[in-house]
Design a protein around this motif. Structure first.
Motif, short mmCIF file in Angstrom:
data_model
loop_
_atom_site.label_atom_id
_atom_site.label_comp_id
_atom_site.label_asym_id
_atom_site.label_seq_id
_atom_site.Cartn_x
_atom_site.Cartn_y
_atom_site.Cartn_z
N ILE A 170 16.70 -8.70 13.79
CA ILE A 170 15.82 -9.86 13.67
C ILE A 170 14.45 -9.66 14.33
O ILE A 170 13.52 -10.40 14.04
CB ILE A 170 16.46 -11.13 14.27
N ILE A 171 14.32 -8.65 15.21
CA ILE A 171 13.05 -8.42 15.89
C ILE A 171 12.18 -7.51 15.04
O ILE A 171 12.61 -6.44 14.62
CB ILE A 171 13.26 -7.78 17.28
N LYS A 172 10.93 -7.91 14.81
CA LYS A 172 10.03 -7.11 13.99
C LYS A 172 9.22 -6.15 14.84
O LYS A 172 8.88 -6.45 15.97
CB LYS A 172 9.05 -8.00 13.20
N ASP A 173 8.90 -5.03 14.27
CA ASP A 173 8.00 -4.07 14.91
C ASP A 173 7.20 -3.38 13.80
O ASP A 173 7.77 -2.61 13.03
CB ASP A 173 8.80 -3.03 15.70
N PRO A 174 5.92 -3.69 13.67
CA PRO A 174 5.12 -4.50 14.59
C PRO A 174 5.28 -6.00 14.34
O PRO A 174 5.80 -6.42 13.31
CB PRO A 174 3.69 -4.07 14.25
N MET A 175 4.83 -6.79 15.32
CA MET A 175 4.69 -8.22 15.13
C MET A 175 3.25 -8.51 14.73
O MET A 175 2.33 -7.96 15.33
CB MET A 175 5.04 -8.98 16.42
N ILE A 176 3.08 -9.36 13.74
CA ILE A 176 1.75 -9.67 13.24
C ILE A 176 1.34 -11.03 13.80
O ILE A 176 1.96 -12.05 13.53
CB ILE A 176 1.73 -9.71 11.70
N LEU A 177 0.27 -11.03 14.60
CA LEU A 177 -0.15 -12.25 15.32
C LEU A 177 -1.57 -12.65 14.95
O LEU A 177 -2.36 -13.06 15.80
CB LEU A 177 -0.04 -12.01 16.84
N GLU A 178 -1.89 -12.57 13.67
CA GLU A 178 -3.24 -12.90 13.24
C GLU A 178 -3.59 -14.36 13.49
O GLU A 178 -4.76 -14.72 13.64
CB GLU A 178 -3.42 -12.53 11.76
N PHE A 179 -2.57 -15.22 13.57
CA PHE A 179 -2.79 -16.65 13.75
C PHE A 179 -3.35 -16.98 15.14
O PHE A 179 -3.83 -18.09 15.38
CB PHE A 179 -1.49 -17.41 13.52
N ALA A 306 10.63 -2.47 22.67
CA ALA A 306 9.17 -2.53 22.69
C ALA A 306 8.70 -2.80 21.27
O ALA A 306 9.13 -2.16 20.32
CB ALA A 306 8.57 -1.23 23.21
N SER A 307 7.83 -3.78 21.13
CA SER A 307 7.28 -4.11 19.82
C SER A 307 5.76 -4.15 19.91
O SER A 307 5.20 -4.85 20.75
CB SER A 307 7.81 -5.47 19.35
N LYS A 308 5.13 -3.40 19.06
CA LYS A 308 3.68 -3.38 19.03
C LYS A 308 3.17 -4.61 18.29
O LYS A 308 3.76 -5.04 17.31
CB LYS A 308 3.20 -2.11 18.31
N TYR A 309 2.08 -5.19 18.78
CA TYR A 309 1.51 -6.34 18.08
C TYR A 309 0.24 -5.93 17.34
O TYR A 309 -0.48 -5.02 17.73
CB TYR A 309 1.24 -7.50 19.03
N GLU A 310 0.00 -6.63 16.24
CA GLU A 310 -1.22 -6.46 15.46
C GLU A 310 -1.92 -7.81 15.37
O GLU A 310 -1.26 -8.84 15.19
CB GLU A 310 -0.91 -5.94 14.05
N LEU A 311 -3.24 -7.81 15.47
CA LEU A 311 -3.99 -9.06 15.47
C LEU A 311 -4.63 -9.35 14.11
O LEU A 311 -5.52 -10.19 14.00
CB LEU A 311 -5.07 -9.02 16.56
N TYR A 312 -4.19 -8.64 13.09
CA TYR A 312 -4.73 -8.88 11.74
C TYR A 312 -3.62 -8.61 10.74
O TYR A 312 -2.63 -7.92 11.04
CB TYR A 312 -5.92 -7.95 11.46
N LEU A 313 -3.77 -9.17 9.56
CA LEU A 313 -2.79 -8.95 8.50
C LEU A 313 -3.06 -7.61 7.82
O LEU A 313 -4.13 -7.41 7.24
CB LEU A 313 -2.88 -10.07 7.46
N PRO A 314 -2.10 -6.69 7.87
CA PRO A 314 -2.30 -5.41 7.19
C PRO A 314 -2.04 -5.55 5.70
O PRO A 314 -1.37 -6.48 5.26
CB PRO A 314 -1.23 -4.52 7.84
N THR A 315 -2.57 -4.61 4.93
CA THR A 315 -2.20 -4.56 3.53
C THR A 315 -0.80 -3.95 3.47
O THR A 315 -0.34 -3.30 4.41
CB THR A 315 -3.16 -3.68 2.72
#
Length: 337
Positions: A170-179, A306-315
């Motif tokens: 259930i845990i995503k990697d990466p987590m997308i946090l563009e919001f 460990a989960s990396k976060y992204e601050l934008y929506l990737p393609t």
């Protein structure tokens, strides 16, 4: 005897509930109308000698006749959508009344049947709005879960056929946090990042997925005169365990992992009840070294991730490339051993 205030509140609830049912009923009838129109267009196409050419002519002619009387919902583009809708969902009894036309348009654009089934199951189970569904598709939620699971497991969990038994399910990697609205090229203090998550807690819970509820922020742990503070504490009712988040706006190191492991140990020994499962700790970090994580933690570790976060929506292509690189790195490390 009911007080006036209670009576008014109950009547307001009745009105709101009835209006919601009326809106859903109207939208469901509209969806069925579009399906039947798509069916008739598709069936009529089959009678043409050159199907592709006849199909274009047919839809254009229909649009010219229908749009002046019934409006833009019957433009050439919309009629094409109705035709595709029928082709994608050819069994009318299989349509879900919980989904509206906007959601079906989003689902119709998904070619992969497994992926489409996943988003249908999650939308129905979690009562996603069209906006939430669109956000999950755009953030490639399905592909991110596939990094540690097979298609059958991902779909089974989404449908509720099985419950998740491991964090990676259930845990995503990466987590997308563009919001969060943070710029990826800027530097942030961890407290600012944490505050942004609290401000957008509903969106963060959506990103976390099924079964999560917020418990505490800066949870104090007192050990023989020393105080420590866990950034964020959640609980997952599906896995019946606490989930701790530590935020690192830099690349993680072994000290970060050791600190989180201590927090996990504390919750297991002091906070969790006997019937609950072991606590999960997640380091939400700007960057990570998978080998460092692997060799810092005990073998067969399933408690600290460990989960990396992204601050934008990737393609989708960017995400799939990133996942391929992670899999290749994992395979290389396995071969070395």
């Amino acid at each position: 005897m009911l007080t006036n205030k209670t009576l008014i509140s109950e009547i307001k609830n009745i009105i709101s509930h009835s209006r919601e049912k009326a809106v859903r009923s109207v939208d469901n009838q509209r969806t069925l109308m579009y399906w039947h129109i798509g069916q008739r267009i598709f069936e009529e196409e089959q009678h043409g000698e050159d199907r592709a050419e006849y199909g274009t002519y047919l839809i254009k002619s229909l649009s010219e006749e229908l749009q002046p009387e019934f409006g833009s919902g019957f433009s050439y583009r919309q009629l094409n959508w109705y035709r595709q809708f029928y082709k994608t969902f050819p069994i009318v009894s299989a349509l879900r009344t919980q989904l509206n036309w906007t959601q079906y348009k989003l689902l119709t654009s998904i070619d992969d049947e497994h992926k489409r089934e996943y988003y249908i199951a999650e939308s129905v189970k979690n009562n996603w709005s069209a906006r939430q569904l669109e956000r999950q598709i755009n953030s490639s939620l399905y592909e991110r879960l596939l990094i540690s699971n097979d298609k059958e497991s991902v779909l089974a969990i989404a449908k509720g056929d099985v419950l998740p038994i491991e964090p990676l399910q259930i845990i995503k990697d990466p987590m997308i946090l563009e919001f969060l609205g943070l710029k990826r090229e800027s530097a942030y203090y961890e407290k600012d990042f944490e505050q942004a998550i609290i401000t957008h807690l509903q969106d963060f819970l959506l990103e976390l997925g099924n079964g999560f509820s917020f418990v505490a922020r800066q949870k104090r742990i007192h050990l023989d005169g020393d105080d420590f503070f866990v950034d964020l504490v959640f609980y997952n009712r599906l896995m019946q365990c606490f989930v701790l988040f530590e935020i690192k706006t830099k690349k993680l190191n072994h000290e970060d992992l050791g600190q989180l492991q201590m927090y996990v140990n504390y919750f297991d020994r002091k906070e969790k009840l006997e019937h609950e499962n072991k606590t999960i700790g997640i380091l939400l970090c700007a960057d990570k070294n998978n080998s460092l994580v692997k060799f810092t933690l005990p073998e067969n570790n399933k408690s600290v991730l460990a989960s990396k976060y992204e601050l934008y929506l990737p393609t989708e292509s960017q995400l799939l490339e990133a996942l391929k690189m992670e899999l290749d790195e994992f395979q290389t490390n396995e071969n070395k051993e």
